[in-house]
Write a protein that holds these residues in place. Structure first.
Motif, PDB file in Angstrom:
ATOM      1  N   ILE A 443      44.194  31.544  33.218  1.00  0.00           N
ATOM      2  CA  ILE A 443      42.816  31.619  33.752  1.00  0.00           C
ATOM      3  C   ILE A 443      42.854  32.047  35.215  1.00  0.00           C
ATOM      4  N   ILE A 444      43.747  31.386  35.985  1.00  0.00           N
ATOM      5  CA  ILE A 444      43.884  31.736  37.409  1.00  0.00           C
ATOM      6  C   ILE A 444      44.224  33.221  37.567  1.00  0.00           C
ATOM      7  N   TYR A 445      45.155  33.698  36.740  1.00  0.00           N
ATOM      8  CA  TYR A 445      45.614  35.086  36.829  1.00  0.00           C
ATOM      9  C   TYR A 445      44.458  36.057  36.569  1.00  0.00           C
ATOM     10  N   PHE A 446      43.751  35.840  35.463  1.00  0.00           N
ATOM     11  CA  PHE A 446      42.702  36.788  35.097  1.00  0.00           C
ATOM     12  C   PHE A 446      41.522  36.732  36.082  1.00  0.00           C
ATOM     13  N   LEU A 447      41.198  35.540  36.561  1.00  0.00           N
ATOM     14  CA  LEU A 447      40.108  35.437  37.531  1.00  0.00           C
ATOM     15  C   LEU A 447      40.481  36.142  38.834  1.00  0.00           C
ATOM     16  N   THR A 448      41.742  35.938  39.277  1.00  0.00           N
ATOM     17  CA  THR A 448      42.206  36.624  40.481  1.00  0.00           C
ATOM     18  C   THR A 448      42.117  38.141  40.278  1.00  0.00           C
ATOM     19  N   ALA A 449      42.579  38.592  39.121  1.00  0.00           N
ATOM     20  CA  ALA A 449      42.558  40.034  38.834  1.00  0.00           C
ATOM     21  C   ALA A 449      41.124  40.566  38.910  1.00  0.00           C
ATOM     22  N   LYS A 450      40.203  39.828  38.302  1.00  0.00           N
ATOM     23  CA  LYS A 450      38.796  40.272  38.322  1.00  0.00           C
ATOM     24  C   LYS A 450      38.286  40.359  39.760  1.00  0.00           C
ATOM     25  N   ALA A 451      38.616  39.346  40.563  1.00  0.00           N
ATOM     26  CA  ALA A 451      38.131  39.298  41.938  1.00  0.00           C
ATOM     27  C   ALA A 451      38.724  40.438  42.762  1.00  0.00           C
ATOM     28  N   VAL A 452      40.035  40.652  42.664  1.00  0.00           N
ATOM     29  CA  VAL A 452      40.704  41.648  43.508  1.00  0.00           C
ATOM     30  C   VAL A 452      40.433  43.067  43.005  1.00  0.00           C
ATOM     31  N   LEU A 453      40.553  43.279  41.694  1.00  0.00           N
ATOM     32  CA  LEU A 453      40.412  44.628  41.149  1.00  0.00           C
ATOM     33  C   LEU A 453      38.953  44.976  40.835  1.00  0.00           C
ATOM     34  N   GLY A 454      38.101  43.973  40.826  1.00  0.00           N
ATOM     35  CA  GLY A 454      36.693  44.213  40.521  1.00  0.00           C
ATOM     36  C   GLY A 454      36.460  44.705  39.104  1.00  0.00           C
ATOM     37  N   VAL A 455      37.292  44.261  38.130  1.00  0.00           N
ATOM     38  CA  VAL A 455      37.055  44.693  36.731  1.00  0.00           C
ATOM     39  C   VAL A 455      36.254  43.650  35.942  1.00  0.00           C
TER      40      VAL A 455
END
Lengths: 455, 455
Positions: A443-455
């Motif tokens: 969950i942490i990984y995917f949320l971080t990815a969404k926040a940083v990459l804006g996907v």
């Protein structure tokens, strides 16, 4: 008896094993082997063999060595041997065991065997055995020896020594002599050493340690054993709820209790039920049974990770390269959590940490995790930018900091929380923490990815 | 001295801790606290405190209790305290320690402290300490006590007891009395118990155990300690390479050696360097340092999994749903491998398995793994078909059988292989096996997927 000396170098491998001799039906050679090895070596050899071969070998032993070797065996193996003996030999053997060893065996015996043993004992031995059996499992009462020389107060050293001489032959140890009042209440202990080294006409009371460390018979044997390790006492007097002396907990039993508790903890932390028997004597099915339950539980728990990944399937499809780092990230989180959990289980077991330290431990582990996460993030940035883009590397780095901080916090919290809820901390084992951290880490990984990459 | 008795129930939490008293500068109350607790409780309290507070508290102790508490501390904590003492107090304390305790402390002390200690000792104590320091680290020689009452052969029981009385005051223990010939070569042992219980005019030789279990001073202390656990001996005579008696290895030191070895094994299996100090006294940086190296190594090793996933990127893009099961599958493989590794490290440590059992163990663990894998596969089929298609569920099921068989084989092989190569088996730790199995497990998964799905 052969000379047993621990050599400079690792063991010389034995040339021919008892196991092979029995398997090849070379019974004379086996008898010779048994005649030239010490009881603990014989016990070790018997424990490695299957029940039938062990029974054959055991019957080749002479009576004294048979008893000595038998007492060295784990209860599991003792029962295999007992099953193969005729009634007379069976009862002789059991009658001559120390009461505490006998109780340990009965503890784990099927009810049928226990009944047969108790019925066949002499009245005196039966009395002692059933007294010991009355205490709860895992208590000091189960392990103590009831055969103790207790001294009345107000003796001279000479009188005390005479009492030891008169009553000491049956006692398991005479090195710690409990001192009791007229109501058999424990008032102190005196060491045999002090009696031997001091003048015969000295009053014993000058040598007595009043208010010695002691334990109630119902107290936990593991805690008593760890207490003895701390105090360096050879024997711990055991009393009933009215402070009357009922026995002594001896250091050899304490060492066994500590070893058994530690290896149970290790087994549980690796996600396996504790397995009491000998590794080489266990069948494949027995080994599998002791590991299966945990593995299956963990697999079911791991379906969480499927659910989490599925929830973020859209993100994953847009940036497929995120999948590359999943094993590495959950591995790092799992390891950080397992380290914290193991450290805390150990600290609890040896008494360095108490249940009331919960908040302090959480605060400590959280900071430790963030420090470790920052170190790993530096590495992760490097690895990430080698394999893919800097942007994804940044996601990986941030995730490592957060996962490690979170994993260490969870790893440190679980054992203390378990302790407070009176669950065995080792059961909240490292793999259980790992599996939990796996799911939340994703969950942490995917949320971080969404926040940083804006996907 | 307060009465210390292990209660029926888990500890009552202490009302006010020494730590708080010192922090609040309530030194009178702290002194009172110190005067009413047993040395091992004091040592435990000191170990939890930071160096400065511990030093303050230590100086409030009276001399005898100070020594007793000091000897209970771990070497790490002893040095913190020593650093705060003036020279006179420092030397008094060290001079009065038992030689083996002193050596254990010097073992882990910086060279400066060790030099200062040795220089300040009386000639007799210095002689004994440097003799002990001459033995390799981790050897029996480092832990043994050199202060032993050795008896010549051919005494009567009465003469033997007289010798014990004359020479026993300085000895750490007089319960096991080694018997030596004119060249001080060990010829047997006699227990003090036998001397006390038997008639004064009996010849001691009738009571002597000839060819007792013993150890060379250069032998491994851990192996000697485990041997004592098996033989239930209280003391193990220690000899030099010419069989001359040089000391006794006592059970209290053996218990500590076993505990230290076990908790080192546990730490290593959780992927951390062994940490000798007290959990609560360690700073966040110290805890992090002891865990960082392994975490970083494991992270680097985990890049293997990135490489493997990348190699199968085409497969993964075609069947994106395969990614869902990656965490679950590598988790299951890691757990199966960790269980096998832990079981084998333990079996090796307690001597149930020897280096020569390598092939037998591989064959056992391979079958155990396949049995466990088949169980998990049934579960996996169910889970897989719930989340995705039956076809992918079949891939997951087959993968589980193969991964578990493979992981258990690797987990069982590594520790024994390490033993043969003279590497500490605990170092080939569960997380190391896990990481290796992660990478190879992914290969198994993707190859199975290619075969079954034809992508």
């Amino acid at each position: 008896m052969s000379h047993s000396r621990l050599p400079h170098e690792p063991d010389p491998e034995p040339t021919e094993s008892l196991e092979d001799l029995v398997k090849d039906h070379r019974l004379l050679a086996a008898q010779q082997w048994l005649g030239t090895h010490q009881p603990h070596v014989i016990a070790d050899a018997l424990a490695r063999m299957n029940a039938v071969d062990a029974g054959v070998a055991f019957r080749l032993l002479d009576k004294d060595r048979a008893l000595a070797a038998f007492e060295e065996l784990e209860p599991v193996n003792q029962q295999q041997i007992l099953e193969g003996l005729r009634d007379r030999a069976f009862l002789d053997l059991v009658e001559n065991m120390e009461p505490d060893d006998r109780v340990r065996m009965l503890n784990e015996a099927p009810a049928k065997v226990a009944k047969r043993v108790l019925a066949g004992l002499s009245p005196n031995e039966r009395r002692m055995t059933s007294a010991l059996l009355g205490y709860p499992e895992g208590s000091v009462g189960r392990y103590m020896t009831p055969e103790v020389v207790a001294l009345p107060q107000d003796l001279t050293v000479e009188q005390a020594l005479r009492t030891v001489r008169a009553k000491g032959a049956d006692a398991e140890t005479v090195y710690t002599l409990p001192v009791v009042d007229s109501g058999r209440r424990l008032t102190g202990i005196v060491e045999l050493r002090e009696l031997v080294l001091n003048p015969p006409d000295m009053m014993m009371s000058e040598l007595v340690v009043t208010e010695p460390t002691s334990a109630y018979a119902t107290a936990s044997a593991e805690r008593a054993a760890r207490l003895m390790r701390e105090t360096n006492d050879l024997n711990l007097p055991v009393v009933d709820s009215e402070d009357r002396l009922v026995g002594l907990f001896t250091i050899d039993d304490a060492v066994e209790v500590i070893e058994a508790a530690d290896s149970e903890d290790v087994a549980r932390q690796a996600g396996a039920a504790p397995w009491a028997g000998h590794y080489m004597a266990a069948s494949v099915w027995q080994l599998a049974r002791y590991r299966a339950l945990w593995l299956m539980l963990l697999l079911v728990a791991a379906t969480l990770t499927i659910g989490v990944t599925q929830a973020f399937e859209a993100t994953l499809e847009q940036v497929a390269q995120l999948a590359l780092f999943i094993p590495m990230l959950i591995g790092a989180g799992g390891n950080a959590g397992a380290q914290a959990a193991t450290a805390c289980v150990r600290a609890l077991a040896v008494g360095e940490v108490r249940g009331s330290d919960l908040l302090k431990v959480i605060w400590r582990e959280c900071r430790v995790g963030l420090v470790l996460g920052s170190l790993l993030a530096a590495l992760g940035l490097l690895v990430g930018s080698l394999f893919v883009s800097l942007k994804i590397a940044v996601v990986v780095g941030i995730t490592l900091v957060l996962i490690c901080g979170w994993a260490a916090t969870i790893g440190g919290t679980m054992p203390l929380l378990a302790k407070r809820l009176r669950i065995d901390p080792a059961v909240v084992s490292a793999p259980m923490v790992t599996t939990l951290v796996d799911a939340t880490g994703l969950i942490i990984y995917f949320l971080t990815a969404k926040a940083v990459l804006g996907v």
